[in-house]
Design an enzyme around this catalytic site. Sequence first.
Site, PDB file in Angstrom:
ATOM      1  N   GLU A 199      73.108 -67.736 -59.206  1.00 21.15           N
ATOM      2  CA  GLU A 199      71.968 -66.940 -58.748  1.00 21.15           C
ATOM      3  C   GLU A 199      72.118 -65.559 -59.374  1.00 21.15           C
ATOM      4  O   GLU A 199      73.121 -64.869 -59.150  1.00 21.15           O
ATOM      5  CB  GLU A 199      72.046 -66.824 -57.215  1.00 21.15           C
ATOM      6  CG  GLU A 199      70.773 -67.043 -56.475  1.00 21.15           C
ATOM      7  CD  GLU A 199      70.962 -66.834 -54.968  1.00 21.15           C
ATOM      8  OE1 GLU A 199      71.499 -67.729 -54.295  1.00 21.15           O
ATOM      9  OE2 GLU A 199      70.605 -65.738 -54.514  1.00 21.15           O
ATOM     10  N   ASP A 242      69.580 -57.032 -47.877  1.00 16.30           N
ATOM     11  CA  ASP A 242      70.967 -56.995 -48.335  1.00 16.30           C
ATOM     12  C   ASP A 242      71.839 -56.057 -47.518  1.00 16.30           C
ATOM     13  O   ASP A 242      71.409 -54.978 -47.130  1.00 16.30           O
ATOM     14  CB  ASP A 242      71.015 -56.598 -49.823  1.00 16.30           C
ATOM     15  CG  ASP A 242      70.648 -57.782 -50.684  1.00 16.30           C
ATOM     16  OD1 ASP A 242      69.666 -57.695 -51.446  1.00 16.30           O
ATOM     17  OD2 ASP A 242      71.322 -58.817 -50.544  1.00 16.30           O
TER      18      ASP A 242
HETATM   19  O1  LIG Z   1      75.920 -62.209 -49.759  1.00 13.40           O
HETATM   20  P1  LIG Z   1      76.074 -63.454 -48.911  1.00 13.40           P
HETATM   21  O2  LIG Z   1      76.256 -63.108 -47.430  1.00 13.40           O
HETATM   22  O3  LIG Z   1      77.144 -64.383 -49.458  1.00 13.40           O
HETATM   23  O4  LIG Z   1      74.669 -64.269 -48.991  1.00 13.40           O
HETATM   24  C1  LIG Z   1      74.191 -64.820 -50.254  1.00 13.40           C
HETATM   25  C2  LIG Z   1      73.269 -63.796 -50.803  1.00 13.40           C
HETATM   26  O5  LIG Z   1      74.045 -62.738 -51.331  1.00 13.40           O
HETATM   27  C3  LIG Z   1      72.270 -64.174 -51.909  1.00 13.40           C
HETATM   28  O6  LIG Z   1      71.813 -65.481 -51.828  1.00 13.40           O
HETATM   29  C4  LIG Z   1      71.213 -63.147 -51.704  1.00 13.40           C
HETATM   30  C5  LIG Z   1      71.345 -61.853 -52.130  1.00 13.40           C
HETATM   31  N1  LIG Z   1      70.334 -61.099 -51.588  1.00 13.40           N
HETATM   32  C6  LIG Z   1      69.563 -61.888 -50.750  1.00 13.40           C
HETATM   33  C7  LIG Z   1      68.473 -61.592 -49.944  1.00 13.40           C
HETATM   34  C8  LIG Z   1      67.887 -62.619 -49.194  1.00 13.40           C
HETATM   35  C9  LIG Z   1      68.412 -63.945 -49.270  1.00 13.40           C
HETATM   36  C10 LIG Z   1      69.530 -64.260 -50.087  1.00 13.40           C
HETATM   37  C11 LIG Z   1      70.112 -63.211 -50.803  1.00 13.40           C
END
Ligand SMILES: O=P(O)(O)OC[C@@H](O)[C@@H](O)c1c[nH]c2ccccc12
Length: 268
Positions: free
Chosen positions: A49, A60
């Site tokens: 991603e 975030d």
């Molecule tokens: O950072 P985490 O807690 O591992 O979660 C994944 C996330 O970072 C990535 O999928 C993502 C980054 N920014 C987002 C905003 C909304 C949904 C998902 C995301």
Amino acid sequence: MNRIDQTFASLKQQNKTAMMPYLTVGDPDIRTTVDIILELESAGADIIELGVPYSDPLADGPVIQRASERALKNKVTIRTAMETARLARDRGSQLPFILFTYYNPVLQTGLDTFFEEVVRHDISGLIIPDLPLEECEQIRSLAHTAGIHLIPLVAPTSHERIASIVSEATGLVYCVSSLGVTGERTDFYSGVDNFLETVKRYSKVPIVIGFGISSQEQVARFSKICDGVVVGSAIVRQVESNIPLLEKEDTRQQGLLQIREFVAQLIG
Ligand SMILES: O=P(O)(O)OC[C@@H](O)[C@@H](O)c1c[nH]c2ccccc12
């Protein structure tokens, strides 16, 4: 079949769950993001991603907010993010890339230009967490025409909307494990397993989970139910803590190795 479909079909045959790292593009710089992609691919990551840094990353937590600030200092735009996918592809990466972006940079680019660029840079999926419902149909149709998947997010609070969100999905469904923002967690929303079973029941495509996952135990736990696991903040934190090594030529490889080993141990 796009690269995402091929990857999940192949993993299903191997009875494996996809390891899906999230990286903020350009953190600490574009060259390092490309190097990290290739390191994580060789460590066993299945889909990457690529996060477009944004000035107002509402969904975030602090780790990704700091990464966005560092990347924005390098003037990383949505176009540079797509070019990064192309650079990794030119260096031999076979991984599917999901572009993760807030909606505003897409609008600023212009929808037609944006989707032309997505195709040109061999991006396979798109996540836009703040895509307004009323724009969903248009973006989904443009994505479909471009041969890429617009990946819906479904949250534990989606309840009765789960069926409608999931029924339209192509490629995969992204299940958000908990309420709130991204960031490593020691525990998850109490009903997360029931939530995942519900999504799985309605979904005709693979389901992946993200938000908070940062250990091999958590990856193993969710691999029992999900077809993929997204890890963002924990990996972005590894990048952040290794910047002192990454920014010097003589210690760069050591920094890349630390990040690689973190992801390799997540996969187990
Ligand atoms: O950072 P985490 O807690 O591992 O979660 C994944 C996330 O970072 C990535 O999928 C993502 C980054 N920014 C987002 C905003 C909304 C949904 C998902 C995301």
